[in-house]
Write an enzyme that holds these catalytic residues in place. Sequence first.
Site, mmCIF file in Angstrom:
data_model
loop_
_atom_site.group_PDB
_atom_site.id
_atom_site.type_symbol
_atom_site.label_atom_id
_atom_site.label_comp_id
_atom_site.label_asym_id
_atom_site.label_seq_id
_atom_site.Cartn_x
_atom_site.Cartn_y
_atom_site.Cartn_z
ATOM 1 C CG HIS A 182 27.547 -7.356 19.954
ATOM 2 N ND1 HIS A 182 28.225 -6.240 20.214
ATOM 3 C CD2 HIS A 182 28.091 -7.733 18.826
ATOM 4 C CE1 HIS A 182 29.042 -6.196 18.292
ATOM 5 N NE2 HIS A 182 28.731 -7.232 18.073
ATOM 6 C CE LYS A 198 30.478 -6.891 9.599
ATOM 7 N NZ LYS A 198 29.555 -7.775 10.065
ATOM 8 N NE ARG A 215 23.979 -5.782 11.814
ATOM 9 C CZ ARG A 215 25.060 -5.426 12.078
ATOM 10 N NH1 ARG A 215 25.557 -4.287 12.499
ATOM 11 N NH2 ARG A 215 25.443 -5.499 11.264
ATOM 12 C CB SER A 222 30.994 -1.923 17.224
ATOM 13 O OG SER A 222 30.216 -3.018 18.003
HETATM 14 O O1 PNS Z 1 32.062 -8.389 14.657
HETATM 15 P P1 PNS Z 1 33.260 -8.661 13.591
HETATM 16 O O2 PNS Z 1 34.254 -8.093 13.157
HETATM 17 O O3 PNS Z 1 31.748 -8.938 12.577
HETATM 18 O O4 PNS Z 1 33.203 -10.566 13.832
HETATM 19 C C1 PNS Z 1 34.272 -10.999 12.943
HETATM 20 C C2 PNS Z 1 34.992 -12.264 13.296
HETATM 21 C C3 PNS Z 1 35.724 -12.023 14.153
HETATM 22 C C4 PNS Z 1 33.477 -12.955 13.536
HETATM 23 C C5 PNS Z 1 35.754 -12.587 11.863
HETATM 24 O O5 PNS Z 1 36.685 -11.264 11.286
HETATM 25 C C6 PNS Z 1 36.088 -14.118 12.260
HETATM 26 O O6 PNS Z 1 36.046 -14.619 12.150
HETATM 27 N N1 PNS Z 1 37.944 -14.073 12.361
HETATM 28 C C7 PNS Z 1 38.356 -14.597 12.816
HETATM 29 C C8 PNS Z 1 39.759 -15.215 11.292
HETATM 30 C C9 PNS Z 1 38.742 -16.547 11.051
HETATM 31 O O7 PNS Z 1 38.941 -17.164 10.987
HETATM 32 N N2 PNS Z 1 38.308 -16.093 8.716
HETATM 33 C C10 PNS Z 1 37.223 -16.227 8.433
HETATM 34 C C11 PNS Z 1 37.647 -16.901 7.752
HETATM 35 S S1 PNS Z 1 38.886 -16.457 6.460
#
Ligand code: PNS
Length: 170
Positions: free
Chosen positions: A22, A46, A101, A139
């Site tokens: 990150h 995710k 990645r 993570s």
């Molecule tokens: O570190 P991560 O888990 O890959 O981050 C994912 C994150 C937080 C960037 C993603 O889940 C996100 O954007 N969440 C907010 C909700 C949202 O806007 N989702 C995308 C459109 S449905």
Amino acid sequence: MSDERIEHVVVPGTFDPVTFGHLDVIRRARRLFPHVTVGVAASVGKNGSGPTFTLDERVRMVEDALVEEGIAERVDVRPFSGLLVDFVREVGAGGVVKGLRAMTDFEYELQQADLNYHMAPEVESVFVMSSPQFGYVSSSIVRELASLGSDVSFLVPPNVARCLAEHFSR
Ligand code: PNS
């Protein structure tokens, strides 16, 4: 479509916890744009499961790691809940920077970028390729190793290694 220069971007993530991978993305976003906001998502990432660390702990770990890495200047850290594009608009940023990645990241990120574009076409999605030495860092791998008592100092900065050790010794 606006042709305005983008001066401010968001690097979003769950940061559960923040890793050298990150920090590599944040460092590179900071080279490309004058102002970076790290958006720490309150919601589920995710993998579908709830975060191991609280939102406050994750925000604090990112803030301390930025200072330890010497990249805190021009970078602020803010928690957010709800949609990423709403947060990007709220902080007045023009884009989102994320790291890629592998192909598996690409499929997920393409879907997210596509959805975000439909909701907010003015928000640019920018991707940087992970530096090769961080391609395998995640993570979840960090949490797994730390929970088994392994040394994770090659994956995370010292402040995060301390938090992990404390968390998994409880
Ligand atoms: O570190 P991560 O888990 O890959 O981050 C994912 C994150 C937080 C960037 C993603 O889940 C996100 O954007 N969440 C907010 C909700 C949202 O806007 N989702 C995308 C459109 S449905």
